[in-house]
Design a protein around this motif. Structure first.
Motif, mmCIF file in Angstrom:
data_model
loop_
_atom_site.group_PDB
_atom_site.id
_atom_site.type_symbol
_atom_site.label_atom_id
_atom_site.label_comp_id
_atom_site.label_asym_id
_atom_site.label_seq_id
_atom_site.Cartn_x
_atom_site.Cartn_y
_atom_site.Cartn_z
ATOM 1 N N GLY A 186 0.706 -1.216 0.074
ATOM 2 C CA GLY A 186 -0.057 -0.002 -0.039
ATOM 3 C C GLY A 186 0.966 1.477 0.095
ATOM 4 O O GLY A 186 0.243 2.236 -0.196
ATOM 5 N N TYR A 187 2.053 1.146 0.143
ATOM 6 C CA TYR A 187 2.882 2.358 0.482
ATOM 7 C C TYR A 187 4.204 2.265 -0.174
ATOM 8 O O TYR A 187 5.122 1.692 0.418
ATOM 9 N N PRO A 188 4.262 2.292 -1.742
ATOM 10 C CA PRO A 188 5.599 2.300 -2.160
ATOM 11 C C PRO A 188 6.685 3.034 -1.451
ATOM 12 O O PRO A 188 6.345 4.014 -1.187
ATOM 13 N N LEU A 189 7.971 2.555 -1.385
ATOM 14 C CA LEU A 189 9.050 3.319 -0.580
ATOM 15 C C LEU A 189 9.144 4.585 -1.165
ATOM 16 O O LEU A 189 9.451 5.541 -0.452
ATOM 17 N N GLU A 190 9.112 4.905 -2.453
ATOM 18 C CA GLU A 190 9.439 6.314 -3.288
ATOM 19 C C GLU A 190 8.487 7.238 -2.784
ATOM 20 O O GLU A 190 8.615 8.404 -2.503
ATOM 21 N N LEU A 191 7.084 6.688 -2.135
ATOM 22 C CA LEU A 191 5.941 7.662 -1.949
ATOM 23 C C LEU A 191 6.164 7.831 -0.335
ATOM 24 O O LEU A 191 6.056 8.955 0.113
ATOM 25 N N VAL A 192 6.677 6.963 0.307
ATOM 26 C CA VAL A 192 6.900 7.169 1.811
ATOM 27 C C VAL A 192 8.043 8.045 1.960
ATOM 28 O O VAL A 192 7.934 9.177 2.594
ATOM 29 N N ALA A 193 8.970 8.141 1.125
ATOM 30 C CA ALA A 193 10.304 9.091 1.089
ATOM 31 C C ALA A 193 9.637 10.608 0.529
ATOM 32 O O ALA A 193 10.449 11.283 0.882
ATOM 33 N N GLY A 194 8.550 10.585 -0.013
ATOM 34 C CA GLY A 194 8.309 11.819 -0.387
ATOM 35 C C GLY A 194 8.787 12.367 -1.629
ATOM 36 O O GLY A 194 8.555 13.546 -2.020
ATOM 37 N N LEU A 195 9.594 11.589 -2.232
ATOM 38 C CA LEU A 195 10.285 11.918 -3.678
ATOM 39 C C LEU A 195 9.971 11.320 -4.877
ATOM 40 O O LEU A 195 9.631 10.170 -4.841
ATOM 41 N N ARG A 196 10.007 11.889 -6.002
ATOM 42 C CA ARG A 196 10.040 11.390 -7.263
ATOM 43 C C ARG A 196 11.137 11.983 -8.047
ATOM 44 O O ARG A 196 11.395 13.186 -7.843
ATOM 45 N N THR A 197 12.112 11.142 -8.629
ATOM 46 C CA THR A 197 12.898 11.673 -9.400
ATOM 47 C C THR A 197 12.734 11.226 -11.002
ATOM 48 O O THR A 197 11.988 10.229 -11.216
ATOM 49 N N LEU A 198 13.184 11.984 -11.710
ATOM 50 C CA LEU A 198 13.110 11.882 -13.156
ATOM 51 C C LEU A 198 13.887 10.353 -13.728
ATOM 52 O O LEU A 198 14.743 10.358 -13.092
ATOM 53 N N GLU A 199 13.141 9.911 -14.390
ATOM 54 C CA GLU A 199 13.923 8.400 -15.015
ATOM 55 C C GLU A 199 15.104 8.918 -16.020
ATOM 56 O O GLU A 199 15.009 9.575 -17.148
ATOM 57 N N ALA A 200 16.084 8.589 -15.368
ATOM 58 C CA ALA A 200 17.558 9.105 -16.285
ATOM 59 C C ALA A 200 18.632 8.004 -15.350
ATOM 60 O O ALA A 200 18.680 7.890 -14.202
ATOM 61 N N PRO A 201 19.362 7.476 -16.268
ATOM 62 C CA PRO A 201 20.274 6.397 -15.847
ATOM 63 C C PRO A 201 21.460 7.328 -14.953
ATOM 64 O O PRO A 201 21.707 8.686 -15.219
ATOM 65 N N MET A 202 22.023 6.797 -13.773
ATOM 66 C CA MET A 202 23.238 7.387 -13.007
ATOM 67 C C MET A 202 24.252 7.958 -14.120
ATOM 68 O O MET A 202 25.061 8.886 -13.626
ATOM 69 N N SER A 203 24.446 7.368 -15.401
ATOM 70 C CA SER A 203 25.555 7.613 -16.270
ATOM 71 C C SER A 203 25.533 8.928 -16.556
ATOM 72 O O SER A 203 26.467 9.302 -17.480
ATOM 73 N N VAL A 204 24.422 9.559 -16.487
ATOM 74 C CA VAL A 204 23.973 10.710 -17.211
ATOM 75 C C VAL A 204 23.969 11.974 -16.130
ATOM 76 O O VAL A 204 23.505 13.241 -16.113
ATOM 77 N N MET A 205 23.796 11.548 -14.611
ATOM 78 C CA MET A 205 23.672 12.374 -13.857
ATOM 79 C C MET A 205 24.924 13.310 -13.141
ATOM 80 O O MET A 205 25.574 13.214 -12.227
ATOM 81 N N ALA A 206 25.232 13.886 -14.104
ATOM 82 C CA ALA A 206 26.731 14.968 -14.206
ATOM 83 C C ALA A 206 26.429 16.095 -15.184
ATOM 84 O O ALA A 206 25.768 15.774 -16.133
ATOM 85 N N ASP A 207 27.277 16.859 -14.941
ATOM 86 C CA ASP A 207 27.578 17.979 -15.875
ATOM 87 C C ASP A 207 27.943 17.409 -17.218
ATOM 88 O O ASP A 207 28.963 16.503 -17.021
ATOM 89 N N SER A 208 27.765 17.867 -18.309
ATOM 90 C CA SER A 208 28.344 17.284 -19.605
ATOM 91 C C SER A 208 29.616 16.969 -19.546
ATOM 92 O O SER A 208 30.322 15.952 -19.905
ATOM 93 N N TYR A 209 30.493 18.121 -19.123
ATOM 94 C CA TYR A 209 31.977 17.873 -19.210
ATOM 95 C C TYR A 209 32.386 16.801 -18.409
ATOM 96 O O TYR A 209 33.581 16.287 -18.691
ATOM 97 N N LYS A 210 31.881 16.431 -17.214
ATOM 98 C CA LYS A 210 32.183 15.450 -16.451
ATOM 99 C C LYS A 210 32.577 14.050 -17.272
ATOM 100 O O LYS A 210 33.488 13.177 -16.913
ATOM 101 N N ALA A 211 31.683 13.907 -18.442
ATOM 102 C CA ALA A 211 31.803 12.622 -18.887
ATOM 103 C C ALA A 211 33.275 12.322 -19.620
ATOM 104 O O ALA A 211 33.577 11.441 -20.150
ATOM 105 N N GLY A 212 33.848 13.663 -20.177
ATOM 106 C CA GLY A 212 34.951 13.517 -20.920
ATOM 107 C C GLY A 212 36.318 13.664 -19.895
ATOM 108 O O GLY A 212 37.454 13.564 -20.655
#
Length: 555
Positions: free
Chosen positions: A43-69
């Motif tokens: 009845g209470y998905p953990l993400e709702l209990v936490a009160g947060l929603r994050t956009l669907e994106a892989p961790m591999s792009v969770m950085a400024d662009s120049y970090k990748a290079g």
């Protein structure tokens, strides 16, 4: 006039509410147990209990662009270290203390997230058109795949940080990132995410400065047996002014380290169930809004209806839907009998006009209608009523209002403040100039180098060199070169919160964090320098070698 319901019906409703509360409390206990086990149930998905929603994106792009290079731009190293610091104090306070808070969110939800091959595949699909002209952009695919295979998908760095709720001086490292071997070149890939700790820390610091002012006014004008009211004097009105729910939860929770009043329910819920084992951290009171007031034919009817439902406790009424002066002078006396019969505490809320003038008008009208007593310090306390000002409130305006309230002879516990955008939104990374910088590298063969940014055009942006430690010296968090003999035997303040995978028990509950803030803020005097003589000597040596004439850039 509103038609009232029989008292028997109200009494039965109250009993029903008590039964519902008892059932809710049992559900809270069960929910907290499931949370401790890592699941909130169907009845209470953990993400709702936490009160947060994050956009669907892989961790591999969770950085400024120049970090990748950067993996091909960094030199080959055996290890590298970076750290984060606040370089400037909170503006206009004459005090360089800050409250550190929020890193748990970024470790739990981002740094500590387990990667999969799908993250890398998704990244590859993205990076192949991310360079200028929609051409391929460099990214460390092989290193990503390597730690997914070798480290069970966890990002291969170590993060040390100050405990949440720590109070320190600007230029104290709040976290240190260390990466080793092939993964050294990923040392600052998570900088983008970890640097975001500036936001909840700024909110916590702002909120704490507000509490300082309120405390000063309480000590001057309020009897000690009413000091418990201090924790409810600044109320979070900022939810609707935030850019997203995540911001409201993070900022709202940072405020709740200092106060208990909040209308940002998502933050109170998150703090209670996800961070504090089900124990409550924030509360509010029933209150009207303009839409409620104007839905009735008269303000008198609207107020009497609220009194009927909530008049035996604390409740708030917005008073300026039509004419604030008339509401105070004409309507308020008409509801006096109903209010006093119920015996609760009525909070008048102006929401337009000059904030200082409107608060004083409200207090004088409340005194005229309900009377007042004089406390042991010679200040007036209105009988069963007060004023909350939420319009136009920032830290400076709050201070000005409190000064005027005391000047008019009223005790500080007569007023409450609601702060919205100024509390949760009107802040940015430059508010306290947060930055993350590389500080140390070990090259192949073991040669070590202390890394220090030293821009001659902005000495305030000079960074700290070398491997760094933060130790408690005479109660003060001080920064030493790591391993310096002078720091031997002193308590290390930085704690490992992530070590190439999540660290169990790395973070404290909210109750512990609140106690730490209270204890350390009071213990740390304003305006200190956390840079040890040993580190200062190293800084000066590097500056001199590079032709700088400045002394200790961290003073």
């Amino acid at each position: 006039m509103a038609s009232g319901r029989p008292l028997q019906d109200i009494s039965e409703q109250n009993e029903a509410l008590k039964r519902e509360n008892a059932q809710l409390y049992a559900q809270i206990k069960a929910l907290s147990q499931r949370l401790a086990q890592g699941s909130a149930g169907v009845g209470y998905p953990l993400e709702l209990v936490a009160g947060l929603r994050t956009l669907e994106a892989p961790m591999s792009v969770m950085a400024d662009s120049y970090k990748a290079g950067h993996f091909v731009m960094y030199p080959e190293c055996e290890s590298m270290s970076a750290y984060g610091e606040f370089r400037s104090p909170f503006p206009n306070r004459g005090d360089n203390r800050f409250v550190f808070y929020g890193i748990r969110h970024y470790i739990d939800n981002f740094v500590g997230r387990k990667w999969t091959r799908a993250d890398v595949d998704a990244a590859e699909a993205f990076y192949k058109t991310h360079n200028a002209g929609f051409t391929p952009y460099p990214f460390p695919r092989d290193l990503f795949n390597k730690f997914i295979a070798e480290n069970d998908g966890y990002f291969p760095v170590m993060v040390e940080s100050l405990p949440e709720g720590s109070v320190a001086y600007t230029h104290t490292p709040v976290f240190v990132i260390t990466a080793e071997g092939e993964y050294s070149r990923l040392v600052t890939f998570m900088e983008t995410i970890l640097t975001m700790v500036w936001y909840p820390s700024c909110v916590a610091t702002l909120s704490r400065f507000a509490k300082d002012k309120i405390k000063q006014c309480f000590e001057k004008s309020v009897d000690e047996d009413a000091y418990f009211l201090m924790d409810s004097r600044l109320h979070d009105f900022g939810f609707r002014g935030c850019t997203c729910v995540e911001q409201a939860v993070l900022g709202g929770m940072a405020h709740l380290l200092n106060f208990e009043g909040s209308d940002t329910m998502a933050a109170s819920y998150h703090g209670q169930f996800h961070l504090n084992g089900g124990r409550p951290v924030g509360n509010s009171i029933p209150a009207t809004e303009h839409s409620v007031m104007t839905a009735w034919e008269t303000e008198e009817e609207a107020i009497k209806n609220e009194i009927e439902h909530f008049g035996d406790g604390a409740f708030s009424v917005v008073m300026d839907s039509y004419d604030y002066d008339s509401a105070l002078d004409v309507v308020l006396p008409k509801v006096k009998e109903a209010k006093e019969k119920k015996g609760g505490y009525m909070v008048l809320r102006p929401d337009s006009g000059d904030p200082i003038e409107q608060v004083i008008k409200g207090l004088k009208a409340a005194e005229k209608t309900f009377g007042c007593t004089t406390n042991g310090k010679g200040y007036k306390v209105v009988n069963g009523a007060g004023v909350i000002q939420g319009d136009g409130i920032n830290l400076e305006m709050m201070c000005d209002i409190l000064d005027k309230v005391l000047e008019e002879g009223y005790a500080a516990n007569n007023v409450v403040f609601g702060m919205g955008g100024a509390l949760l939104q009107k802040l940015n990374r430059d508010t306290m100039s947060f930055a993350t910088k590389l500080s140390h590298a070990v090259y192949p063969g073991g040669k070590e180098r202390d890394v220090m940014k030293t821009p001659k055009s902005a000495t305030s942006k000079c960074s700290l060199p070398g491997r760094l430690s933060v130790v408690r010296e005479n109660g003060v968090p001080m920064v030493y070169p790591k391993g310096d003999p002078a720091a031997k035997g002193l308590e290390s303040v930085l704690k490992v919160v992530y070590n190439k995978r999540p660290v169990q028990g790395a973070f404290d509950d909210v109750d512990t964090i609140k106690a730490r803030v209270e204890r350390e803020w009071e213990a740390l005097k304003p305006n200190g320098n956390p840079i040890s003589k040993q580190l200062d000597a190293k800084i000066k040596s590097i500056l001199a070698a590079r032709g700088h004439t400045a002394g200790n850039t961290k003073e």
